[in-house]
Enzyme design. Structure first.
Site, PDB file in Angstrom:
ATOM      1  N   SER A 194     -13.082 -25.170  65.251  1.00  0.00           N
ATOM      2  CA  SER A 194     -11.819 -25.116  65.368  1.00  0.00           C
ATOM      3  C   SER A 194     -11.859 -24.298  67.349  1.00  0.00           C
ATOM      4  CB  SER A 194     -11.542 -24.106  64.395  1.00  0.00           C
ATOM      5  OG  SER A 194     -10.296 -23.471  64.682  1.00  0.00           O
TER       6      SER A 194
ATOM      7  N   ASP B 298      -4.625 -24.267  69.355  1.00  0.00           N
ATOM      8  CA  ASP B 298      -5.952 -24.468  69.420  1.00  0.00           C
ATOM      9  C   ASP B 298      -6.752 -25.302  69.296  1.00  0.00           C
ATOM     10  OD1 ASP B 298      -6.274 -24.490  66.335  1.00  0.00           O
ATOM     11  OD2 ASP B 298      -7.122 -23.050  65.629  1.00  0.00           O
TER      12      ASP B 298
END
Length: 488
Positions: free
Chosen positions: A107, A266
């Site tokens: 992530s 992200d």
């Protein structure tokens, strides 16, 4: 005596996913052991014949995927490798193909990290209480039995003699078309949008969904790209828009280009952040309210009542605005809790203040790209600027999340609770997730705060909201003073 592996999986397999430094904590060998365990714990009991696997742009991804595939196929299970994709692209693959899935990503974490997000068929989450603890236990036993330098063959019960196969398939076009089908984008006015992909997977997905790279018809959008080059070293800034410093480039670009809107994603592109035309960040709670009302309106137009989910640190405005139109269910922070609660209630939509947005029509999974489409549709269907639209959903003042390092989170929390219960005996106290004290309905001044411990670090996380800025500031400072003084 069996040799013991150097890998301690309790360090990297947590409540929701796998995440660690490569290769010190997380290697192809670890991925292989997890692949064996995943096949046994998730795939076999469900009677599935294959696992769909995707990865982000990190350099360590291909080796980790190959290791995981060796583990899965050793159990007679096939692997469908969909290549580089966003996390919500992997959830799409799992839902669309009705197969268990694994996404290799860390992530927003720095380049040295990688990890795994696991799901059952239909993108149903695999967390600590839904199989991840068992997967960790089995994988650890395999690693310990094999030793660091030994052969990992799945142990004595390695599964069928016939190995599974590995095949590859590109699903980007199917993903883009499916998202487009969920939002009415007709009649939009032309918009100029700056998108900061942070060198993450939005650099692949934005041209496909918002543009024509996947063969879809063009939208009335002028997209100004920032950092679309896929680069897991993140040469421009960390791919974590939750940190204000990582939004600065986007905010400046929106103003410089006189754009209508800015979007930031992200690293694995499952979270979406919004910047208005003045360069100001729009609260994810405001996006939750905006998108939630759109999904509720769609339900009501179909003659159905609606339920929406919001975690307990979203703005009070979410409850105020959505509660007038739908049932609002509060839940703990964390995607596995949100997804399970959504499924339990058949909720049409769910939102978190961390900018994760969940949709029933996307298998109850989170997708930042679908939220972005809703924001674009809402902005483009009316004449006002994004700042005016955001103001409608931001009536209160919030602190944002503030972390404090503590040695005894439970003792500090108890002290804060006792102090505020003595000072405000009419306040509402709940412990759904940490400590929440609310002084709102029928009270003045109106405020609430939540104090909860991190699952992975010696931290207490504080969120405060109040009806005006002065009240919020005083409450924030008072609680922080208690937290940090008590731990001093």
């Amino acid at each position: 005596m069996a040799p013991v592996s150097d890998f301690d999986l309790s360090r990297i397999i947590k409540a929701y996913d796998v995440r660690g430094i490569v290769p010190k904590e997380f290697s192809a060998r670890v991925a292989e052991a997890v692949g064996v365990a995943f096949a046994r714990v998730v795939v076999a009991p469900e009677g599935a014949s294959r696992v769909v696997v995707g990865r982000d742009m990190r350099d360590s991804g291909p080796d980790l995927v190959a290791g995981f595939a060796r583990g899965v196929t050793s159990q007679g299970v096939d692997v469908l490798d969909v290549g580089m994709c966003s996390t919500d692209g992997l959830y799409f693959a799992s839902g669309h193909l009705d197969a268990p899935g694994v996404m290799f990503t860390a992530s927003h974490n720095p380049a040295a990290y990688n990890g795994m997000k696991l799901c059952r068929a239909g993108a149903r989450p695999v967390g600590q209480d839904t199989g991840l603890a068992e997967i960790r236990e089995i994988a650890q036993e395999l690693l310990d039995d094999a030793g660091v330098d030994g052969a990992l063959d799945g142990g004595e019960d390695a599964g069928p003699a016939a190995r599974g196969s590995v095949s590859r398939r590109d699903l980007l076009g199917d993903y883009a078309g499916f998202l487009r089908s969920l939002v009415d984008l007709s009649g939009m006015r032309p918009l100029k949008v700056v998108v900061d992909a942070g060198n993450g997977m939005a650099g692949l997905t934005v041209p496909a969904v918002l543009g024509d790279a996947a063969g879809l018809a063009g939208l009335p959008l002028e997209v100004v790209p920032m950092y679309f080059e896929l680069d897991g070293t993140f040469p421009n800034h960390e791919a974590n828009p939750l940190e204000p410093a990582n939004l600065l480039d986007l905010q400046a670009a929106v103003v410089a280009h006189e754009a209508d809107l800015g979007l930031a994603f992200d690293g694995d592109a499952d979270r979406c952040f919004v910047v208005d035309e003045t360069g100001a960040a729009v609260s994810p709670s405001a996006v939750t309210a905006l998108v939630g009302l759109r999904e509720v309106a769609r339900e009501k137009a179909a003659g159905r009542s609606a339920t929406v989910i919001a975690n307990l640190i979203t703005s009070r405005a979410v409850t105020d605005l959505l509660g007038a139109e739908a049932d609002v269910v509060r839940t703990r922070v964390g995607h596995s809790f949100i997804k399970q609660t959504m499924a339990d209630h058949g909720a049409v939509f769910g939102g978190e203040h961390s900018a994760h947005y969940y949709f029933r029509d996307f298998w109850y999974a989170d997708t930042g790209m679908l939220a972005a489409l809703h924001v674009l549709a809402a902005l483009g269907s009316q004449p006002h600027p994004a700042s005016a639209l955001a103001d409608m959903y931001t009536p209160y003042t919030a602190s944002g999340e503030i972390n404090s390092t503590v040695t005894d989170a439970a003792a500090v929390t108890d002290h804060v609770r006792a102090t505020y219960q003595a000072a405000y005996p009419d306040a509402v106290v709940d412990t759904l997730d940490g400590l929440t004290i609310t002084h709102w309905d029928g009270h003045h001044p109106k405020w609430w705060f939540n104090l909860r411990a991190s699952n992975t670090e010696p931290l207490l996380r504080l969120n405060v909201e109040a009806a005006d800025h002065d009240i919020m500031t005083k409450l924030r400072d008072d609680v922080l003073s208690l937290v940090r003084k008590e731990d001093a």
